[in-house]
Design a protein around this motif. Structure first.
Motif, PDB file in Angstrom:
ATOM      1  N   SER A 115       0.832  -1.212   0.000  1.00  0.00           N
ATOM      2  CA  SER A 115       0.000   0.000   0.000  1.00  0.00           C
ATOM      3  C   SER A 115       0.863   1.257   0.000  1.00  0.00           C
ATOM      4  O   SER A 115       0.565   2.227  -0.715  1.00  0.00           O
ATOM      5  CB  SER A 115      -0.936   0.005   1.218  1.00  0.00           C
ATOM      6  N   GLU A 116       1.942   1.260   0.790  1.00  0.00           N
ATOM      7  CA  GLU A 116       2.827   2.426   0.844  1.00  0.00           C
ATOM      8  C   GLU A 116       3.644   2.549  -0.444  1.00  0.00           C
ATOM      9  O   GLU A 116       3.937   3.659  -0.902  1.00  0.00           O
ATOM     10  CB  GLU A 116       3.760   2.350   2.050  1.00  0.00           C
ATOM     11  N   THR A 117       4.022   1.413  -1.044  1.00  0.00           N
ATOM     12  CA  THR A 117       4.732   1.450  -2.323  1.00  0.00           C
ATOM     13  C   THR A 117       3.861   2.083  -3.402  1.00  0.00           C
ATOM     14  O   THR A 117       4.318   2.934  -4.181  1.00  0.00           O
ATOM     15  CB  THR A 117       5.136   0.036  -2.762  1.00  0.00           C
ATOM     16  N   ALA A 118       2.579   1.687  -3.426  1.00  0.00           N
ATOM     17  CA  ALA A 118       1.637   2.260  -4.409  1.00  0.00           C
ATOM     18  C   ALA A 118       1.449   3.759  -4.166  1.00  0.00           C
ATOM     19  O   ALA A 118       1.409   4.554  -5.112  1.00  0.00           O
ATOM     20  CB  ALA A 118       0.299   1.529  -4.320  1.00  0.00           C
ATOM     21  N   GLU A 119       1.346   4.152  -2.892  1.00  0.00           N
ATOM     22  CA  GLU A 119       1.160   5.572  -2.574  1.00  0.00           C
ATOM     23  C   GLU A 119       2.381   6.391  -2.997  1.00  0.00           C
ATOM     24  O   GLU A 119       2.250   7.487  -3.539  1.00  0.00           O
ATOM     25  CB  GLU A 119       0.907   5.765  -1.086  1.00  0.00           C
ATOM     26  N   LEU A 120       3.582   5.835  -2.766  1.00  0.00           N
ATOM     27  CA  LEU A 120       4.805   6.539  -3.144  1.00  0.00           C
ATOM     28  C   LEU A 120       4.859   6.763  -4.653  1.00  0.00           C
ATOM     29  O   LEU A 120       5.207   7.859  -5.114  1.00  0.00           O
ATOM     30  CB  LEU A 120       6.021   5.740  -2.675  1.00  0.00           C
ATOM     31  N   ARG A 121       4.514   5.727  -5.414  1.00  0.00           N
ATOM     32  CA  ARG A 121       4.529   5.862  -6.877  1.00  0.00           C
ATOM     33  C   ARG A 121       3.503   6.884  -7.349  1.00  0.00           C
ATOM     34  O   ARG A 121       3.732   7.631  -8.312  1.00  0.00           O
ATOM     35  CB  ARG A 121       4.263   4.495  -7.514  1.00  0.00           C
ATOM     36  N   GLN A 122       2.368   6.912  -6.670  1.00  0.00           N
ATOM     37  CA  GLN A 122       1.333   7.873  -7.034  1.00  0.00           C
ATOM     38  C   GLN A 122       1.771   9.301  -6.689  1.00  0.00           C
ATOM     39  O   GLN A 122       1.576  10.234  -7.481  1.00  0.00           O
ATOM     40  CB  GLN A 122       0.036   7.539  -6.292  1.00  0.00           C
ATOM     41  N   LEU A 123       2.388   9.462  -5.535  1.00  0.00           N
ATOM     42  CA  LEU A 123       2.837  10.788  -5.103  1.00  0.00           C
ATOM     43  C   LEU A 123       3.949  11.330  -6.010  1.00  0.00           C
ATOM     44  O   LEU A 123       4.062  12.545  -6.196  1.00  0.00           O
ATOM     45  CB  LEU A 123       3.322  10.742  -3.659  1.00  0.00           C
ATOM     46  N   GLU A 124       4.772  10.442  -6.554  1.00  0.00           N
ATOM     47  CA  GLU A 124       5.852  10.873  -7.448  1.00  0.00           C
ATOM     48  C   GLU A 124       5.309  11.654  -8.644  1.00  0.00           C
ATOM     49  O   GLU A 124       6.005  12.522  -9.196  1.00  0.00           O
ATOM     50  CB  GLU A 124       6.647   9.670  -7.939  1.00  0.00           C
ATOM     51  N   LYS A 125       4.075  11.352  -9.030  1.00  0.00           N
ATOM     52  CA  LYS A 125       3.469  11.993 -10.200  1.00  0.00           C
ATOM     53  C   LYS A 125       2.602  13.197  -9.836  1.00  0.00           C
ATOM     54  O   LYS A 125       2.084  13.882 -10.726  1.00  0.00           O
ATOM     55  CB  LYS A 125       2.618  10.975 -10.965  1.00  0.00           C
ATOM     56  N   ALA A 126       2.444  13.450  -8.535  1.00  0.00           N
ATOM     57  CA  ALA A 126       1.621  14.585  -8.101  1.00  0.00           C
ATOM     58  C   ALA A 126       2.309  15.901  -8.485  1.00  0.00           C
ATOM     59  O   ALA A 126       3.524  16.046  -8.300  1.00  0.00           O
ATOM     60  CB  ALA A 126       1.396  14.524  -6.592  1.00  0.00           C
TER      61      ALA A 126
END
Length: 304
Positions: free
Chosen positions: A270-281
């Protein structure tokens, strides 16, 4: 001329060695220390043989900071005996951290390889860690110094010429988390490094255990993985508690710090997915670009 140069070099080496001997003979009676130890760097580039260490990760352990001068021949010659002497106390929850100030990482990395130093090495190129350590100014006039952080948070000096006494003081009140009678002997060094907050060696240890036919090694892998997951969850909870859900940059930094501390072990899914999503914010991308621009400007200023 060749004879002159040979004798000049020999004389120079002898002079430096003698100067090192005099420097080693200095006492610590006049040292005044700050109440707290200097902050440990969080940049992975400032660490050799270790991921970034934290005082929180080293709680209930003794820490010995060994400040050394890289140009001193006497210091260089002493490393084999020093490492062998410290190895005798490897069963105690005390970590030796070598500290070098004033040199860049590449130079110290070569020194570490040449002298086969297995300890975590803190690279302090701008001498800020040294300056915050209290009356430490390592040079050929003062080639070695020792500081300790005891489990009770007492920050004091150690003894460069008495390793057993230094370890004895650093170990008071220190304790291991693992029950080592349940840990396979081959994987104990990696388990101990994890207890000191360095999770890099455990990755290789887990690979060895998983590919082994030994049930003891496989059981140890379970213990190691459980410990990593527990420590990672505690770290994530602490990091994310200080960040706001409405501030993507804060959450991104919190996740990156945790990923760096536990590398190469991956964050939970879950945190890995959030990190990848935040990278594109957009907010994170803008902050990242700004940081890179500042770093590039700093490099240009350094080059003049």
């Amino acid at each position: 001329m060749l004879w002159y140069l040979a004798n000049f070099r020999a004389g120079l080496y002898g002079f430096v060695t003698f100067a090192c001997y005099i420097a080693c003979s200095q006492t610590t009676s006049a040292i005044t220390l700050p109440d707290t130890p200097p902050e440990l760097p969080t940049d992975p580039e400032q660490w050799i043989n270790s991921s970034p260490l934290t005082y929180e990760g080293l709680r209930e352990k003794g820490i010995v900071f060994w400040y050394f001068e890289e140009t001193c021949p006497k210091c260089a010659a002493r490393w084999p005996d020093l490492l062998k002497e410290v190895e005798q106390f490897s069963d105690l929850p005390v970590l030796f951290v070598a500290v070098n100030s004033g040199c860049d990482r590449r130079e110290i990395a070569k020194y570490v390889r040449d002298h086969r130093i297995p300890w975590p090495v803190l690279v302090d190129p701008d001498r800020s860690f040294e300056a915050a350590s209290g009356d430490v100014a390592i040079s050929l006039n003062r080639i070695v110094d020792v500081r300790m952080l005891k489990p009770d948070k007492t920050y004091s000096w150690g003894w460069w010429n008495d390793v057993p006494l230094t370890v004895e003081h650093a170990a008071k009140g220190a304790k291991w988390d693992f029950k080592y009678d349940r840990i396979a002997e081959e994987l104990r060094p990696a388990a101990r490094r994890m207890e000191f907050g360095d999770f890099m060696p455990a990755a290789e240890a887990i690979k060895i255990g998983e590919s082994s036919d030994s049930q003891e090694l496989r059981r140890t892998v379970v213990h190691l993985r459980n410990y990593i997951h527990k420590q990672m969850k505690e770290n994530l909870d602490a990091e994310l508690a200080d960040s706001s859900d409405e501030n993507p940059w804060q959450r991104y930094q919190a996740l990156v710090r945790t990923a760096q501390r536990f590398a190469p072990h991956e964050l939970p899914p879950s945190e890995t997915a959030e990190l990848r999503q935040l990278e594109k914010a957009p907010a994170v991308m803008n902050e990242t670009r700004a940081q890179k621009a500042i770093e590039a400007s700093s490099l240009l200023l350094e080059k003049g």
